[in-house]
Design a protein around this motif. Sequence first.
Motif, PDB file in Angstrom:
ATOM      1  N   ARG A 146      19.218 -31.746  38.732  1.00 38.82           N
ATOM      2  CA  ARG A 146      20.514 -31.707  38.160  1.00 38.82           C
ATOM      3  C   ARG A 146      21.127 -32.748  37.314  1.00 38.82           C
ATOM      4  NH1 ARG A 146      22.534 -29.588  43.270  1.00 38.82           N
ATOM      5  NH2 ARG A 146      23.841 -31.541  43.521  1.00 38.82           N
ATOM      6  N   VAL A 147      21.005 -34.198  37.653  1.00 40.23           N
ATOM      7  CA  VAL A 147      21.014 -35.191  36.858  1.00 40.23           C
ATOM      8  C   VAL A 147      20.446 -35.100  35.655  1.00 40.23           C
ATOM      9  CG1 VAL A 147      20.939 -37.810  36.598  1.00 40.23           C
ATOM     10  CG2 VAL A 147      21.654 -36.797  38.777  1.00 40.23           C
ATOM     11  N   ARG A 148      19.060 -34.790  35.433  1.00 41.34           N
ATOM     12  CA  ARG A 148      18.431 -34.536  34.297  1.00 41.34           C
ATOM     13  C   ARG A 148      19.138 -33.680  33.357  1.00 41.34           C
ATOM     14  NH1 ARG A 148      14.221 -31.745  32.117  1.00 41.34           N
ATOM     15  NH2 ARG A 148      14.045 -30.558  34.194  1.00 41.34           N
ATOM     16  N   ALA A 149      19.391 -32.603  34.108  1.00 42.21           N
ATOM     17  CA  ALA A 149      19.930 -31.288  33.314  1.00 42.21           C
ATOM     18  C   ALA A 149      21.185 -31.664  32.583  1.00 42.21           C
ATOM     19  CB  ALA A 149      20.181 -30.007  34.356  1.00 42.21           C
ATOM     20  N   ARG A 150      21.925 -32.556  33.415  1.00 45.79           N
ATOM     21  CA  ARG A 150      23.443 -33.051  32.983  1.00 45.79           C
ATOM     22  C   ARG A 150      23.074 -33.747  31.423  1.00 45.79           C
ATOM     23  NH1 ARG A 150      25.703 -35.296  37.121  1.00 45.79           N
ATOM     24  NH2 ARG A 150      25.312 -37.182  36.541  1.00 45.79           N
ATOM     25  N   GLY A 185      17.070 -30.873  24.140  1.00 40.08           N
ATOM     26  CA  GLY A 185      17.384 -31.829  25.452  1.00 40.08           C
ATOM     27  C   GLY A 185      16.232 -32.698  25.461  1.00 40.08           C
ATOM     28  N   ASN A 186      15.037 -32.433  26.075  1.00 41.96           N
ATOM     29  CA  ASN A 186      13.828 -33.346  25.977  1.00 41.96           C
ATOM     30  C   ASN A 186      14.193 -34.475  27.009  1.00 41.96           C
ATOM     31  OD1 ASN A 186      12.091 -31.737  24.472  1.00 41.96           O
ATOM     32  ND2 ASN A 186      13.059 -32.538  22.569  1.00 41.96           N
ATOM     33  N   TRP A 187      14.949 -34.805  27.919  1.00 43.83           N
ATOM     34  CA  TRP A 187      15.019 -35.722  28.911  1.00 43.83           C
ATOM     35  C   TRP A 187      13.924 -35.527  29.679  1.00 43.83           C
ATOM     36  CZ3 TRP A 187      17.943 -40.006  29.083  1.00 43.83           C
ATOM     37  CH2 TRP A 187      19.074 -40.172  28.236  1.00 43.83           C
ATOM     38  N   VAL A 188      12.953 -36.605  30.014  1.00 42.94           N
ATOM     39  CA  VAL A 188      12.043 -36.368  31.216  1.00 42.94           C
ATOM     40  C   VAL A 188      12.602 -37.303  32.163  1.00 42.94           C
ATOM     41  CG1 VAL A 188      10.108 -35.832  29.543  1.00 42.94           C
ATOM     42  CG2 VAL A 188      10.547 -38.203  30.098  1.00 42.94           C
ATOM     43  N   GLY A 229       8.414 -44.477  42.923  1.00 42.63           N
ATOM     44  CA  GLY A 229       8.303 -44.509  44.214  1.00 42.63           C
ATOM     45  C   GLY A 229       9.562 -45.198  44.678  1.00 42.63           C
ATOM     46  N   SER A 230      10.192 -46.133  43.859  1.00 43.94           N
ATOM     47  CA  SER A 230      11.240 -46.901  44.269  1.00 43.94           C
ATOM     48  C   SER A 230      12.445 -46.736  43.244  1.00 43.94           C
ATOM     49  CB  SER A 230      10.987 -48.309  44.377  1.00 43.94           C
ATOM     50  OG  SER A 230      10.373 -49.015  42.712  1.00 43.94           O
ATOM     51  N   ARG A 231      12.121 -46.227  42.050  1.00 40.14           N
ATOM     52  CA  ARG A 231      13.252 -45.871  41.136  1.00 40.14           C
ATOM     53  C   ARG A 231      12.870 -44.583  40.388  1.00 40.14           C
ATOM     54  NH1 ARG A 231      12.913 -50.245  36.668  1.00 40.14           N
ATOM     55  NH2 ARG A 231      10.742 -49.412  36.611  1.00 40.14           N
ATOM     56  N   ILE A 232      14.105 -43.882  39.752  1.00 36.51           N
ATOM     57  CA  ILE A 232      13.845 -43.043  39.034  1.00 36.51           C
ATOM     58  C   ILE A 232      14.203 -43.252  37.663  1.00 36.51           C
ATOM     59  CG2 ILE A 232      15.617 -41.684  39.831  1.00 36.51           C
ATOM     60  CD1 ILE A 232      14.176 -39.061  39.521  1.00 36.51           C
ATOM     61  N   VAL A 233      13.485 -42.823  36.905  1.00 36.12           N
ATOM     62  CA  VAL A 233      13.964 -42.921  35.341  1.00 36.12           C
ATOM     63  C   VAL A 233      13.991 -41.839  34.484  1.00 36.12           C
ATOM     64  CG1 VAL A 233      13.232 -44.343  33.026  1.00 36.12           C
ATOM     65  CG2 VAL A 233      12.713 -45.305  35.412  1.00 36.12           C
ATOM     66  N   THR A 238      18.214 -45.691  34.614  1.00 36.55           N
ATOM     67  CA  THR A 238      17.365 -45.738  35.821  1.00 36.55           C
ATOM     68  C   THR A 238      18.066 -45.836  37.072  1.00 36.55           C
ATOM     69  OG1 THR A 238      15.988 -47.206  34.459  1.00 36.55           O
ATOM     70  CG2 THR A 238      15.610 -47.723  36.779  1.00 36.55           C
ATOM     71  N   PHE A 239      17.665 -45.170  37.942  1.00 39.37           N
ATOM     72  CA  PHE A 239      18.374 -45.293  39.340  1.00 39.37           C
ATOM     73  C   PHE A 239      17.398 -45.862  40.463  1.00 39.37           C
ATOM     74  CE2 PHE A 239      20.593 -42.163  36.948  1.00 39.37           C
ATOM     75  CZ  PHE A 239      21.657 -42.735  37.117  1.00 39.37           C
ATOM     76  N   GLU A 240      17.919 -46.673  41.412  1.00 45.21           N
ATOM     77  CA  GLU A 240      17.063 -46.897  42.499  1.00 45.21           C
ATOM     78  C   GLU A 240      17.101 -45.455  43.443  1.00 45.21           C
ATOM     79  OE1 GLU A 240      15.660 -49.913  43.079  1.00 45.21           O
ATOM     80  OE2 GLU A 240      16.535 -50.501  40.936  1.00 45.21           O
ATOM     81  N   LEU A 241      15.920 -45.258  43.975  1.00 52.51           N
ATOM     82  CA  LEU A 241      15.939 -44.286  44.713  1.00 52.51           C
ATOM     83  C   LEU A 241      16.422 -44.790  46.192  1.00 52.51           C
ATOM     84  CD1 LEU A 241      12.101 -43.010  44.578  1.00 52.51           C
ATOM     85  CD2 LEU A 241      14.326 -42.245  43.458  1.00 52.51           C
ATOM     86  N   GLY A 242      17.381 -43.708  46.745  1.00 52.78           N
ATOM     87  CA  GLY A 242      18.393 -43.814  47.884  1.00 52.78           C
ATOM     88  C   GLY A 242      19.811 -44.308  47.389  1.00 52.78           C
ATOM     89  N   GLU A 243      19.774 -44.522  46.201  1.00 53.42           N
ATOM     90  CA  GLU A 243      21.069 -44.699  45.513  1.00 53.42           C
ATOM     91  C   GLU A 243      21.763 -43.377  45.081  1.00 53.42           C
ATOM     92  OE1 GLU A 243      22.091 -47.125  41.651  1.00 53.42           O
ATOM     93  OE2 GLU A 243      21.830 -48.572  43.213  1.00 53.42           O
ATOM     94  N   GLU A 244      22.601 -43.227  45.193  1.00 60.14           N
ATOM     95  CA  GLU A 244      23.565 -41.863  44.626  1.00 60.14           C
ATOM     96  C   GLU A 244      23.509 -41.840  43.263  1.00 60.14           C
ATOM     97  OE1 GLU A 244      24.342 -38.911  46.110  1.00 60.14           O
ATOM     98  OE2 GLU A 244      23.281 -39.711  47.760  1.00 60.14           O
TER      99      GLU A 244
END
Length: 73
Positions: free
Chosen positions: A14-18, A36-39, A44-48, A63-69
């Motif tokens: 959903r974040v990506r879609a936003r 759009g074209n966001w990927v 494993g520890s971060r999502i970009v 970039t978000f740390e996993l486990g972080e909202e």
Amino acid sequence: MSLNRLGGRTKFERVRARYEETEKKCTDCGYVDQEGNWVSETDGSRIVYRHTCPSCDAVREHTFELGEEPPSR
Ligand SMILES: [Zn+2]
């Protein structure tokens, strides 16, 4: 890919879609990417979330740390 480990994949999708909704316009050249074209990718520890402008190749990343909202809006 280790997306299955995220547990909250739908939320991250959903974040990506936003971003595809709200960040279509390149801040460098003003090109509006209707596709759009966001990927998203994770190590494993971060999502970009990344967007490469098809016009000028400017890269935007969030970039978000996993486990972080991710931000709620
Ligand atoms: Zn651009």
